[in-house]
Design a protein around this motif. Structure first.
Motif, PDB file in Angstrom:
ATOM      1  N   TYR A 178       3.254   9.106 -29.020  1.00 48.52           N
ATOM      2  CA  TYR A 178       3.774   7.829 -28.524  1.00 48.52           C
ATOM      3  C   TYR A 178       4.317   7.989 -27.113  1.00 48.52           C
ATOM      4  O   TYR A 178       4.018   7.185 -26.221  1.00 48.52           O
ATOM      5  N   HIS A 179       5.099   9.041 -26.880  1.00 52.77           N
ATOM      6  CA  HIS A 179       5.655   9.291 -25.551  1.00 52.77           C
ATOM      7  C   HIS A 179       4.531   9.456 -24.530  1.00 52.77           C
ATOM      8  O   HIS A 179       4.608   8.910 -23.419  1.00 52.77           O
ATOM      9  N   GLN A 180       3.500  10.208 -24.900  1.00 51.68           N
ATOM     10  CA  GLN A 180       2.403  10.438 -23.966  1.00 51.68           C
ATOM     11  C   GLN A 180       1.668   9.145 -23.650  1.00 51.68           C
ATOM     12  O   GLN A 180       1.301   8.894 -22.499  1.00 51.68           O
ATOM     13  N   ARG A 181       1.470   8.304 -24.618  1.00 54.75           N
ATOM     14  CA  ARG A 181       0.762   7.047 -24.377  1.00 54.75           C
ATOM     15  C   ARG A 181       1.584   6.102 -23.501  1.00 54.75           C
ATOM     16  O   ARG A 181       1.029   5.400 -22.661  1.00 54.75           O
ATOM     17  N   VAL A 182       2.876   6.087 -23.712  1.00 59.41           N
ATOM     18  CA  VAL A 182       3.729   5.258 -22.850  1.00 59.41           C
ATOM     19  C   VAL A 182       3.628   5.746 -21.407  1.00 59.41           C
ATOM     20  O   VAL A 182       3.451   4.947 -20.475  1.00 59.41           O
ATOM     21  N   LYS A 183       3.725   7.048 -21.204  1.00 60.85           N
ATOM     22  CA  LYS A 183       3.637   7.603 -19.844  1.00 60.85           C
ATOM     23  C   LYS A 183       2.272   7.304 -19.230  1.00 60.85           C
ATOM     24  O   LYS A 183       2.180   6.924 -18.052  1.00 60.85           O
ATOM     25  N   ASP A 184       1.205   7.498 -19.999  1.00 66.23           N
ATOM     26  CA  ASP A 184      -0.140   7.224 -19.481  1.00 66.23           C
ATOM     27  C   ASP A 184      -0.275   5.763 -19.068  1.00 66.23           C
ATOM     28  O   ASP A 184      -0.883   5.443 -18.038  1.00 66.23           O
ATOM     29  N   ASN A 185       0.294   4.879 -19.876  1.00 68.92           N
ATOM     30  CA  ASN A 185       0.212   3.459 -19.582  1.00 68.92           C
ATOM     31  C   ASN A 185       0.995   3.111 -18.315  1.00 68.92           C
ATOM     32  O   ASN A 185       0.543   2.329 -17.472  1.00 68.92           O
ATOM     33  N   LEU A 186       2.173   3.703 -18.169  1.00 66.92           N
ATOM     34  CA  LEU A 186       2.987   3.460 -16.977  1.00 66.92           C
ATOM     35  C   LEU A 186       2.295   3.970 -15.720  1.00 66.92           C
ATOM     36  O   LEU A 186       2.278   3.292 -14.689  1.00 66.92           O
ATOM     37  N   VAL A 187       1.714   5.163 -15.812  1.00 70.07           N
ATOM     38  CA  VAL A 187       1.012   5.734 -14.658  1.00 70.07           C
ATOM     39  C   VAL A 187      -0.154   4.838 -14.264  1.00 70.07           C
ATOM     40  O   VAL A 187      -0.406   4.600 -13.075  1.00 70.07           O
ATOM     41  N   ALA A 188      -0.861   4.309 -15.250  1.00 68.94           N
ATOM     42  CA  ALA A 188      -2.027   3.472 -14.970  1.00 68.94           C
ATOM     43  C   ALA A 188      -1.645   2.169 -14.288  1.00 68.94           C
ATOM     44  O   ALA A 188      -2.449   1.597 -13.538  1.00 68.94           O
ATOM     45  N   ASN A 189      -0.426   1.684 -14.515  1.00 70.13           N
ATOM     46  CA  ASN A 189      -0.036   0.360 -14.024  1.00 70.13           C
ATOM     47  C   ASN A 189       1.005   0.369 -12.907  1.00 70.13           C
ATOM     48  O   ASN A 189       1.343  -0.686 -12.372  1.00 70.13           O
ATOM     49  N   VAL A 190       1.520   1.546 -12.572  1.00 69.76           N
ATOM     50  CA  VAL A 190       2.630   1.582 -11.623  1.00 69.76           C
ATOM     51  C   VAL A 190       2.195   1.158 -10.217  1.00 69.76           C
ATOM     52  O   VAL A 190       2.982   0.557  -9.470  1.00 69.76           O
ATOM     53  N   HIS A 191       0.968   1.449  -9.817  1.00 72.91           N
ATOM     54  CA  HIS A 191       0.520   1.067  -8.473  1.00 72.91           C
ATOM     55  C   HIS A 191       0.595  -0.448  -8.304  1.00 72.91           C
ATOM     56  O   HIS A 191       1.080  -0.947  -7.279  1.00 72.91           O
ATOM     57  N   GLY A 192       0.129  -1.169  -9.313  1.00 78.01           N
ATOM     58  CA  GLY A 192       0.194  -2.622  -9.239  1.00 78.01           C
ATOM     59  C   GLY A 192       1.614  -3.132  -9.189  1.00 78.01           C
ATOM     60  O   GLY A 192       1.915  -4.103  -8.468  1.00 78.01           O
ATOM     61  N   PHE A 193       2.499  -2.466  -9.914  1.00 81.74           N
ATOM     62  CA  PHE A 193       3.910  -2.881  -9.905  1.00 81.74           C
ATOM     63  C   PHE A 193       4.534  -2.641  -8.535  1.00 81.74           C
ATOM     64  O   PHE A 193       5.250  -3.504  -8.012  1.00 81.74           O
ATOM     65  N   ARG A 194       4.265  -1.497  -7.942  1.00 83.65           N
ATOM     66  CA  ARG A 194       4.873  -1.160  -6.650  1.00 83.65           C
ATOM     67  C   ARG A 194       4.425  -2.109  -5.548  1.00 83.65           C
ATOM     68  O   ARG A 194       5.122  -2.271  -4.538  1.00 83.65           O
ATOM     69  N   ASN A 195       3.261  -2.718  -5.730  1.00 82.41           N
ATOM     70  CA  ASN A 195       2.748  -3.636  -4.713  1.00 82.41           C
ATOM     71  C   ASN A 195       2.812  -5.098  -5.147  1.00 82.41           C
ATOM     72  O   ASN A 195       2.193  -5.961  -4.517  1.00 82.41           O
ATOM     73  N   SER A 196       3.559  -5.365  -6.195  1.00 75.52           N
ATOM     74  CA  SER A 196       3.594  -6.722  -6.732  1.00 75.52           C
ATOM     75  C   SER A 196       4.706  -7.553  -6.096  1.00 75.52           C
ATOM     76  O   SER A 196       5.602  -7.029  -5.423  1.00 75.52           O
ATOM     77  N   ASP A 197       4.646  -8.846  -6.334  1.00 76.30           N
ATOM     78  CA  ASP A 197       5.681  -9.760  -5.829  1.00 76.30           C
ATOM     79  C   ASP A 197       7.009  -9.545  -6.546  1.00 76.30           C
ATOM     80  O   ASP A 197       8.040 -10.066  -6.098  1.00 76.30           O
ATOM     81  N   ALA A 198       6.996  -8.780  -7.659  1.00 68.99           N
ATOM     82  CA  ALA A 198       8.244  -8.526  -8.387  1.00 68.99           C
ATOM     83  C   ALA A 198       9.256  -7.781  -7.518  1.00 68.99           C
ATOM     84  O   ALA A 198      10.465  -7.882  -7.731  1.00 68.99           O
ATOM     85  N   LEU A 199       8.762  -7.058  -6.512  1.00 63.67           N
ATOM     86  CA  LEU A 199       9.647  -6.275  -5.638  1.00 63.67           C
ATOM     87  C   LEU A 199       9.843  -6.932  -4.273  1.00 63.67           C
ATOM     88  O   LEU A 199      10.265  -6.279  -3.323  1.00 63.67           O
ATOM     89  N   ILE A 200       9.548  -8.208  -4.202  1.00 63.70           N
ATOM     90  CA  ILE A 200       9.614  -8.895  -2.905  1.00 63.70           C
ATOM     91  C   ILE A 200      11.020  -8.854  -2.301  1.00 63.70           C
ATOM     92  O   ILE A 200      11.184  -8.798  -1.075  1.00 63.70           O
ATOM     93  N   ALA A 201      12.048  -8.837  -3.146  1.00 62.36           N
ATOM     94  CA  ALA A 201      13.428  -8.811  -2.638  1.00 62.36           C
ATOM     95  C   ALA A 201      13.720  -7.516  -1.896  1.00 62.36           C
ATOM     96  O   ALA A 201      14.570  -7.476  -0.994  1.00 62.36           O
ATOM     97  N   LEU A 202      13.004  -6.420  -2.250  1.00 56.43           N
ATOM     98  CA  LEU A 202      13.254  -5.136  -1.602  1.00 56.43           C
ATOM     99  C   LEU A 202      12.555  -5.026  -0.258  1.00 56.43           C
ATOM    100  O   LEU A 202      12.913  -4.192   0.569  1.00 56.43           O
ATOM    101  N   ARG A 203      11.547  -5.862  -0.031  1.00 55.09           N
ATOM    102  CA  ARG A 203      10.774  -5.772   1.202  1.00 55.09           C
ATOM    103  C   ARG A 203      11.517  -6.366   2.397  1.00 55.09           C
ATOM    104  O   ARG A 203      11.074  -6.230   3.538  1.00 55.09           O
TER     105      ARG A 203
END
Length: 297
Positions: A178-203
């Motif tokens: 379970y831990h490994q699958r969570v990490k794999d899923n986060l790694v697969a999606n983190v690029h989109g999160f880092r470039n998403s509008d969700a972080l617009i306040a930090l820009r």
């Protein structure tokens, strides 16, 4: 036989495996449990169990659970103050019995009562034990709940020292998967999160060291959480901020720290933390649903 519950106008008696009696009204039982209703109906064909209403000595139906657990169960069935068991082991057993008898509304009631415990009944300290019990009793909701709690610590030989005796090896392996699958899923999606509008306040921040258009130290914190979800903790985030604003030695910046990030508005931090929380929880939920049969059930 000792009676643990003697409800007024009782018309049936349930007898536990250790010979404790529970005199109750059938109405409460048949409306709450199709399984117990079936047991009662099957018993009605027995001449010794003529189920026709209140009497001085209501007919007896034997069931295999212990009296202590049945007492807790019936307090959630009858119009009386509900009583949870005193230990986490018996609480998990109570949930399993309610699940066995298909008492969906009772399960909701029990879980709601558990959620009100302060301190929480299920926590980081007993998570491994509870996960093993949830696996043993096939309590899927508790498996997922506790698996997420275990993400607050790493599953290494060092971190599990002295705890390996609380759960079988196959349960530990399922949790590790379970831990490994969570990490794999986060790694697969983190690029989109880092470039998403969700972080617009930090820009809009003026930190001079940026990565993906946001302060580099925040980007590094996001990456660290993806690699190790146990780092997802507001205190650890504040520590990273304090380390960043206190010294920039080695980056070619001022040794007195980052004056820009030292005064990040609280609203910006709140918006970032909410976005990161949503990202993590959404990915955990995806793993729980997609891989459920493989590594949770």
């Amino acid at each position: 036989m000792e009676k643990l519950i003697d409800y007024p106008d009782a018309d049936i008696t349930f007898r536990s495996s250790d010979n404790f009696d529970f005199r109750v009204q059938k109405l409460f039982i048949v409306k709450s449990s199709p399984v117990l209703n079936g047991i009662i109906q099957a018993a009605s064909g027995n001449s010794e169990v003529a189920l026709r209403g209140p009497r001085e000595h209501p007919p007896v139906v034997q069931i295999p659970e212990r009296g202590a657990i049945l007492y807790n169960l019936f307090t959630f069935l009858l119009p009386m103050a509900p009583v949870l068991p005193s230990t986490v082991e018996e609480t998990m057993e109570l949930l399993s019995v309610a699940q066995k008898y298909e008492m969906s509304h009772v399960l909701v009631h029990i879980r709601a009562s558990i959620s009100l415990n302060d301190p929480p009944l299920i926590n980081k300290n007993n998570a491994l034990r509870v996960y093993s019990l949830a696996q043993h009793y096939s309590l899927r909701q508790e498996m997922v709940q506790v698996a997420r709690i275990t993400l607050k610590f790493t599953l290494t030989i060092e971190s599990l020292e002295g705890k390996l005796d609380v759960m079988p090896g196959d349960h530990l392996y399922e949790l590790w998967r379970y831990h490994q699958r969570v990490k794999d899923n986060l790694v697969a999606n983190v690029h989109g999160f880092r470039n998403s509008d969700a972080l617009i306040a930090l820009r809009s921040l003026d930190c001079l060291v940026l990565s993906s258009d946001i302060p580099k130290w925040i980007d590094e914190y996001i990456v660290s959480v993806v690699s190790d979800p146990s780092l997802f903790d507001l205190t650890k985030f504040q520590t990273a901020l304090a380390r960043h604003v206190s010294s920039w030695g080695g980056n070619g910046m001022g040794k007195d720290g980052c004056s820009h990030c030292a005064y990040i508005p609280g609203q910006n931090i709140d918006e970032f933390w909410m976005a990161l929380t949503t990202f993590l929880h959404a990915n955990m939920e995806m793993v729980s649903i997609i891989g459920h049969v493989d590594y949770i059930a």
